[in-house]
Motif scaffolding. Structure first.
Motif, short mmCIF file in Angstrom:
data_model
loop_
_atom_site.label_atom_id
_atom_site.label_comp_id
_atom_site.label_asym_id
_atom_site.label_seq_id
_atom_site.Cartn_x
_atom_site.Cartn_y
_atom_site.Cartn_z
N SER A 1 43.75 41.49 43.69
CA SER A 1 45.14 41.41 43.83
C SER A 1 45.24 39.95 44.79
O SER A 1 46.20 39.33 44.64
CB SER A 1 45.78 42.45 44.51
OG SER A 1 46.07 42.20 45.80
N GLU A 2 44.20 39.80 45.45
CA GLU A 2 44.09 38.65 46.42
C GLU A 2 43.86 37.37 45.55
O GLU A 2 44.46 36.23 45.72
CB GLU A 2 43.20 38.71 47.50
CG GLU A 2 42.98 37.60 48.39
CD GLU A 2 41.75 37.47 49.51
OE1 GLU A 2 41.32 36.58 49.82
OE2 GLU A 2 41.66 38.74 49.93
N THR B 1 36.85 50.91 45.03
CA THR B 1 37.71 50.87 44.16
C THR B 1 38.87 50.21 44.88
O THR B 1 39.49 49.11 44.48
CB THR B 1 38.14 52.31 43.71
OG1 THR B 1 37.34 52.88 43.05
CG2 THR B 1 39.24 51.71 42.52
N LYS B 2 39.21 50.55 46.33
CA LYS B 2 40.35 49.95 46.97
C LYS B 2 39.86 48.53 47.24
O LYS B 2 40.89 47.74 47.08
CB LYS B 2 40.47 50.74 48.19
CG LYS B 2 41.63 50.77 48.95
CD LYS B 2 41.79 51.50 50.15
CE LYS B 2 43.36 51.46 50.72
NZ LYS B 2 43.23 52.14 51.90
N LYS B 3 38.53 48.21 47.66
CA LYS B 3 38.15 47.19 48.03
C LYS B 3 38.26 45.99 46.86
O LYS B 3 38.84 44.68 46.89
CB LYS B 3 36.66 46.91 48.65
CG LYS B 3 36.68 47.28 49.80
CD LYS B 3 36.94 46.06 50.64
CE LYS B 3 36.40 45.94 52.15
NZ LYS B 3 37.08 45.20 52.89
N THR B 4 38.02 46.38 45.63
CA THR B 4 38.07 45.97 44.53
C THR B 4 39.30 45.33 44.21
O THR B 4 39.65 44.23 43.73
CB THR B 4 37.35 46.59 43.25
OG1 THR B 4 35.85 46.85 43.74
CG2 THR B 4 37.07 45.64 42.11
N ALA C 1 48.35 32.62 41.59
CA ALA C 1 49.88 32.61 41.30
C ALA C 1 50.37 31.35 42.25
O ALA C 1 51.19 30.50 41.84
CB ALA C 1 50.30 33.73 41.57
N ASN C 2 49.81 31.36 43.36
CA ASN C 2 50.31 30.32 44.43
C ASN C 2 49.63 28.90 44.46
O ASN C 2 50.19 28.11 44.97
CB ASN C 2 50.22 31.02 45.80
CG ASN C 2 51.28 32.19 45.97
OD1 ASN C 2 52.41 32.06 45.29
ND2 ASN C 2 51.17 33.15 46.70
#
Length: 183
Positions: A19-20, A11-14, A26-27
């Motif tokens: 988010s990346e 879950t943390k990796k996903t 976004a950028n």
């Protein structure tokens, strides 16, 4: 590892990947706009320089086109004047022919006049023997001297002018010749 720890790790990796990706999405447009702006800044001076060069070439080309149109018009008028030159040539031929006829008639009259003179005159002139030296032609010198004198005196300063001479000298810029000078 346990199943719960593995689930947390996945879950943390996903969530990190998501988010990346959101950060990239976004950028990314702002990075693209930065690259476009950087490219425009580098290329725009050269583009403006080329634009000015194109305007200058366009003005030069337009001037050459006007010159070419004027040349074409001149050639067309020359083509139209061909008949005028032919008429002039025919008139010159006719005048030369008439001049030759006049010269022939004058020579005929002169021969006729010489033949009608009395024989006493012929005999008398045949016995005269004058050896005159060949003198140079003073006509040009006389005309030049006459013109110099007239320019020094100026028109209208002489006395005893006739009405004809006064009428002829109505233009003050013209020099008047006397009737006694050689022409």
């Amino acid at each position: 590892m346990s199943r719960g720890g593995e689930l947390v790790f996945k879950t943390k990796k996903t969530s990190e990947k998501i988010s990346e990706n959101i950060h990239i999405f976004a950028n990314d447009p702002s990075l693209a706009f930065f690259r476009v702006q950087e490219h425009v800044r580098k290329v725009s001076p050269a583009i403006f320089e080329k634009r000015d060069e194109v305007f200058q070439l366009q003005n030069n080309l337009q001037g050459h086109c006007y010159d070419m149109e004027y040349g074409i018009q001149a050639l067309r008028t020359i083509e139209k004047s061909e008949s005028i030159f032919e008429n002039i040539q025919e008139m010159i031929k006719a005048s030369i022919f008439l001049k030759q006829q006049l010269k022939y008639e004058e020579s005929r009259k002169k021969v006729k006049k010489d033949s009608t003179k009395s024989s006493v005159y012929k005999r008398f002139s045949a016995h005269l023997a004058l050896d005159l030296p060949d003198l140079p032609d003073f006509g040009g010198v006389m005309r030049e001297t006459s013109q110099r004198m007239e320019s020094m005196i100026g028109p209208g300063t002489g006395t005893g002018r006739t009405e004809t001479q006064a009428a002829l000298s109505s233009n003050p810029g013209e020099l008047q010749r006397s009737y006694t000078t050689l022409h």
